[in-house]
Write an enzyme that holds these catalytic residues in place. Structure first.
Site, mmCIF file in Angstrom:
data_model
loop_
_atom_site.group_PDB
_atom_site.id
_atom_site.type_symbol
_atom_site.label_atom_id
_atom_site.label_comp_id
_atom_site.label_asym_id
_atom_site.label_seq_id
_atom_site.Cartn_x
_atom_site.Cartn_y
_atom_site.Cartn_z
ATOM 1 N N HIS A 140 -6.945 -5.821 -0.135
ATOM 2 C CA HIS A 140 -5.905 -4.600 -0.008
ATOM 3 C C HIS A 140 -4.915 -5.222 0.867
ATOM 4 C CE1 HIS A 140 -4.026 -0.989 -0.495
ATOM 5 N NE2 HIS A 140 -4.003 -0.816 0.795
ATOM 6 N N SER A 191 0.660 -1.113 0.086
ATOM 7 C CA SER A 191 -0.013 0.022 0.073
ATOM 8 C C SER A 191 0.774 1.424 -0.155
ATOM 9 C CB SER A 191 -1.107 -0.006 1.249
ATOM 10 O OG SER A 191 -1.962 0.882 1.075
ATOM 11 N N VAL A 200 -13.636 -18.025 -6.103
ATOM 12 C CA VAL A 200 -12.636 -16.901 -6.474
ATOM 13 C C VAL A 200 -12.887 -16.556 -7.892
ATOM 14 C CG1 VAL A 200 -10.165 -16.210 -6.534
ATOM 15 C CG2 VAL A 200 -10.956 -17.576 -4.553
ATOM 16 N N ASP A 243 -8.731 -6.064 -4.247
ATOM 17 C CA ASP A 243 -8.482 -5.119 -3.265
ATOM 18 C C ASP A 243 -9.503 -4.004 -3.413
ATOM 19 O OD1 ASP A 243 -7.345 -2.384 -2.417
ATOM 20 O OD2 ASP A 243 -5.319 -3.187 -3.171
HETATM 21 CA CA LIG Z 1 -13.182 -19.686 -9.516
#
Ligand SMILES: [Ca+2]
Length: 505
Positions: A436, A171, A247, A400
């Site tokens: 993040h 960051s 995901v 993020d």
């Molecule tokens: Ca996937």
């Protein structure tokens, strides 16, 4: 992880008299304290160490040297804190970065220094002039001073300087790392910079965008509406990458339309039912597509689908709202409000709630024209760093919730188009599912610092970086991260195993 190094011991005492020959060009040392810290025992969970596994120290001893200095005429006060291991120095320096407005010397940097200490590194952090005060001022002017100070202190304490010097940060710390590569190419041999806030003016101004829209609409959705929309986007796009793991690994293929779920009834965690509003869909859509000027022009990238823009447990997100019974209000991040009030408008009491779209246009323009040369640490010419033999790794979580990963992708692409041998000194890795620096699926790499070191010291180029994460049912998945622009593609076999994936464009 047991690292094999020849270990060095101090040749001098941990006392101020050891460090009297500290010479910092253009600066005046105001004070120096040196104190031995003994029986230091602490554990740092991997998600907070950035680039390391979970690390612990037990009964460690180190010499804590804190230097305060000023640049005469500038009326600043900068503190640099250096930890020098007493028994097991591995002959290397690891500087750690800050976060948010804070350049360093914070709970996060202390964790990073603890992790460094556990592996025998001397480490250093600086507040870069912020001094822990509320007023964000000189941190922006990070100089190579802390590297110079740390190297000098090391030489005085051990009788020799570090063989190699590294930077590790996320960051703000990532921004500092890239700034060092761009402006001070000889300060560090290796830099690992994650979720770097390099496009500072764009990012921090854009962070107000969802709050601005909520003010315009006069409607502040319940946080669970946003949580629902995030999950709906993940459900819609999870399988586009071929694997049901919760995901979105191929976000560019995802085109989720939040208006398709307006009117759905959501069970909030507090037990109350909320109906998903059109306003929530408008805000989510705008957060994903990024801020626009009043004439419709795109100003900056949006956040990835799957990014928790309610900010999770720390409420560090761009569309944070709070509800008291049925009344909800917007909670803009102090980062973006302070930025606009203090840096752009230069008026602490500036009322952001009432600004028009034309005001936002003006603020955005002023942010970039006034601050990009100082804070916009996105200069793609890092040839001097390359020529000095430096190696650079960047990482960015695709979920993020503060800094759009597309900005780091853009930086990598601009370096690559300018320096065709980019692959020999700079590699960028995107991390599907990661928030993040941490958060999201917490798929933080734990070997990236060691891989950077192996690249610098042995010439071993990081081909893939292993990560692992768990889905909502607790199933563990292991994955390779691939050097951009490649992605980890599922080939065949067990989708929970990294060996079932290969890196392809
Ligand atoms: Ca996937």
């Amino acid at each position: 992880m047991a690292l094999q190094y020849p270990l060095a011991s101090p040749s001098a005492a941990c006392s101020p008299s050891t460090f009297t020959n500290l010479d910092l060009f253009g600066a005046e040392v105001l004070s120096l304290t040196a104190q031995t810290v003994s029986n230091f025992t602490r554990s740092v969970p991997r998600v907070y160490t950035f680039h390391h596994p979970t690390l612990s120290v037990e009964n460690a001893s180190f010499c804590n040297v804190t230097v305060s200095y000023t640049h005469p005429g500038q009326d600043d006060l900068i503190r640099v804190e250096t930890w020098l291991p007493v028994d097991n120095w591995n002959e290397r320096l690891q500087a750690v970065g800050g976060g948010g407005w804070v350049a360093g010397r914070s709970p996060l940097s202390e964790m990073a220094m603890t992790a460094a200490l556990s592996e025998g590194y001397a480490s250093v952090t600086t507040d870069a002039g912020l001094g822990g005060s509320e007023e964000p001022i000189y941190w922006a002017l990070l100089s190579p001073g802390n590297a110079i100070i740390a190297k000098s202190l090391i030489k005085s304490f051990y009788g020799k300087g570090p063989k190699y010097s590294y930077w590790s940060g996320c960051s703000q710390g990532g921004r500092q790392g890239l700034m060092l590569a761009q402006r001070y190419p000889n300060a560090y041999d290796g830099i690992v910079a994650s979720a770097p806030a390099i496009n500072w003016a764009e990012i921090i101004t854009s962070a107000y965008w969802p709050q601005f829209l909520m003010n315009q609409l006069g409607h502040y959705p319940h946080p669970c509406e946003f949580t629902y929309l995030t999950q709906a986007a993940i459900d819609a796009c999870d399988l586009l990458d071929g694997v049901a793991d919760g995901v979105i690994s191929d976000p560019d293929a995802c085109h989720f339309d939040p208006f398709t779920v307006v009117g759905n009834t959501i069970q909030c965690s507090e037990g109350e039912d909320v109906v998903l509003t059109t306003a929530a869909a408008v805000i989510a859509n705008a957060t994903w597509s990024g801020p626009r000027a009043s004439d419709g022009r795109s100003l900056w990238y949006g956040l990835g689908y799957g990014a928790d823009f309610t900010g999770g447990q720390f409420k560090a997100g761009v569309a944070v709202t709070e509800c008291d019974n049925d009344t909800c209000s917007g909670v803009p991040s102090p980062l973006t409000t302070q930025w606009i009030q203090l840096f752009i408008e230069k008026k602490k009491s500036f009322d952001l709630e009432k600004i028009t779209h034309e005001d936002l246009d003006r603020i955005y323009h002023a942010a970039i024209s006034e601050y990009n040369s100082m804070l916009g640490t996105n200069d793609p010419d890092i040839s001097a760093f390359r020529n000095a033999g430096g190696k650079l790794l960047t990482f960015h979580g695709l979920e993020d919730q503060i800094i759009p990963p597309k900005g780091t992708e853009r930086y990598y692409r601009s370096v690559a188009s300018r320096l065709p041998d980019v692959d020999d000194f700079y590699r960028h890795f995107e991390i599907p599912g990661l928030g993040h620096c941490f958060g999201g699926n917490n798929a933080t790499p734990t070997t990236s610092f060691d891989m950077l070191r192996a690249w610098v010291e042995n010439g071993t180029k990081p081909e893939t970086v292993p990560v692992s994460f768990r889905d909502a049912s607790g199933q563990e998945f292991s994955r390779p991260l691939c050097p951009f622009p490649q992605k980890a593609r599922f080939e065949h076999g067990d989708p929970t195993k990294a060996s079932s994936f290969s890196c392809r464009s």
